[in-house]
Motif scaffolding. Structure first.
Motif, short mmCIF file in Angstrom:
data_model
loop_
_atom_site.label_atom_id
_atom_site.label_comp_id
_atom_site.label_asym_id
_atom_site.label_seq_id
_atom_site.Cartn_x
_atom_site.Cartn_y
_atom_site.Cartn_z
N THR A 179 -4.96 10.47 -6.93
CA THR A 179 -5.11 10.33 -5.48
C THR A 179 -4.16 9.28 -4.94
O THR A 179 -4.09 8.16 -5.45
CB THR A 179 -6.56 9.96 -5.13
OG1 THR A 179 -7.44 10.96 -5.62
CG2 THR A 179 -6.73 9.84 -3.62
N VAL A 180 -3.45 9.63 -3.87
CA VAL A 180 -2.48 8.73 -3.24
C VAL A 180 -2.95 8.40 -1.82
O VAL A 180 -2.89 9.25 -0.93
CB VAL A 180 -1.09 9.36 -3.18
CG1 VAL A 180 -0.10 8.42 -2.49
CG2 VAL A 180 -0.60 9.73 -4.57
N PRO A 181 -3.43 7.18 -1.59
CA PRO A 181 -3.74 6.76 -0.21
C PRO A 181 -2.44 6.58 0.57
O PRO A 181 -1.49 5.97 0.07
CB PRO A 181 -4.47 5.43 -0.39
CG PRO A 181 -4.88 5.39 -1.83
CD PRO A 181 -3.81 6.15 -2.56
N VAL A 182 -2.41 7.10 1.78
CA VAL A 182 -1.23 6.99 2.65
C VAL A 182 -1.65 6.22 3.90
O VAL A 182 -2.55 6.65 4.62
CB VAL A 182 -0.68 8.37 3.03
CG1 VAL A 182 0.61 8.22 3.83
CG2 VAL A 182 -0.45 9.22 1.80
N ARG A 183 -1.01 5.09 4.15
CA ARG A 183 -1.37 4.27 5.30
C ARG A 183 -0.18 4.09 6.25
O ARG A 183 0.91 4.52 5.97
CB ARG A 183 -1.87 2.90 4.82
CG ARG A 183 -3.14 2.99 4.00
CD ARG A 183 -3.67 1.62 3.58
NE ARG A 183 -4.96 1.72 2.90
CZ ARG A 183 -5.09 1.96 1.60
NH1 ARG A 183 -4.01 2.12 0.86
NH2 ARG A 183 -6.29 2.06 1.06
N ASN A 184 -0.47 3.46 7.39
CA ASN A 184 0.52 3.22 8.44
C ASN A 184 0.99 4.52 9.08
O ASN A 184 2.15 4.67 9.46
CB ASN A 184 1.72 2.44 7.90
CG ASN A 184 2.54 1.81 9.02
OD1 ASN A 184 1.99 1.29 9.99
ND2 ASN A 184 3.86 1.89 8.92
#
Length: 244
Positions: free
Chosen positions: A14-19
């Protein structure tokens, strides 16, 4: 997309993507993320929500750690809707990952869901407590109350109280709005099928309420999740954790 150093962390799928740009609609955001990340591997799901706390972020779940690593390495700081994305490895496995690895009917997947639910409820309880501590319009002026004789009141300020639905998990459930004629035997039959069930405790002289106790937290969480809002007779029964 230029190569960058993979962030330190426990590798996962799982890759959290922010901004992310918050004004973009969820459906459009998911489509755009899929177009960017799908070239690095098979995507199991993309999770993005529109509530205030989740704005500006999403989670991309791949079918392998290698795909996640490649995506983080290549997509880090890539601009999407004019803002550079910030990527890292997730601290925990997603539902989709655990379901794929262990099977939807496995005990591991059920335990994973219970832990996630418990953590969510703990965070909700903490947030509710913080909100309860905020001054209301009636107390914003902070003026001390006076008695008829003009003396300041010595009564202690009321402690903030967490709403029932946000109480932190524990091994005892509190049932409300039961039909007046509900018997312990009926509740034993309903809750006895859940893991680690211990006993039902009726309250002498009080109708409409009862306590259900479990030996483990997992058992209580499963029962609350499974029985909350159940219809008993013509009543919708409210199931919360016991206030401690």
């Amino acid at each position: 997309m230029s190569a960058t150093t993979v962030p330190i962390g426990a590798p996962g799928c799982t890759v959290p993507v922010r901004n992310l740009e918050e004004s973009v609609k969820i459906d459009h955001l998911k489509q755009s993320l899929d177009a960017v990340f799908s070239q690095y591997g098979t995507i199991l799901e993309i999770v993005a929500k529109k509530n205030l706390k989740a704005k500006g972020q999403a989670f991309v779940v791949f079918d392998s750690v290698q795909s996640a690593e490649n995506a983080i390495r290549e997509v880090q700081a890539f601009p999407l809707f004019g803002k550079p994305m910030v990527l890292a490895f997730a601290k925990t496995r997603s539902d989709a990952t655990v379901k794929r690895e262990a099977g939807e009917e496995s005990r591991e997947f059920e335990a994973h869901k219970r832990r996630r639910l418990a953590e969510k409820e703990r965070k909700q309880a903490a947030l509710a407590l913080e909100l309860a501590r905020l001054p209301t319009a009636s107390t914003a002026d902070n003026k001390p109350k006076k008695t008829a004789a003009g003396l300041k009141s010595t009564a202690p300020a009321a402690a903030p109280q967490i709403p029932d639905e946000y109480l932190p998990p524990n091994t005892t459930l509190f049932l409300r709005d039961l039909p007046d004629d509900t018997e312990a035997e009926t509740l034993n039959g309903l809750f006895g099928r859940f893991e680690a069930f211990k006993e039902v405790r009726m309250v002498p002289g009080r109708k409409g309420i009862a306590f259900v106790e479990f030996d483990t937290l997992d058992g209580a969480i499963s029962a609350k999740e499974g029985m909350g809002g159940m219809l008993l007779g013509e009543n919708v029964v409210k199931v919360t954790y016991q206030r401690q």
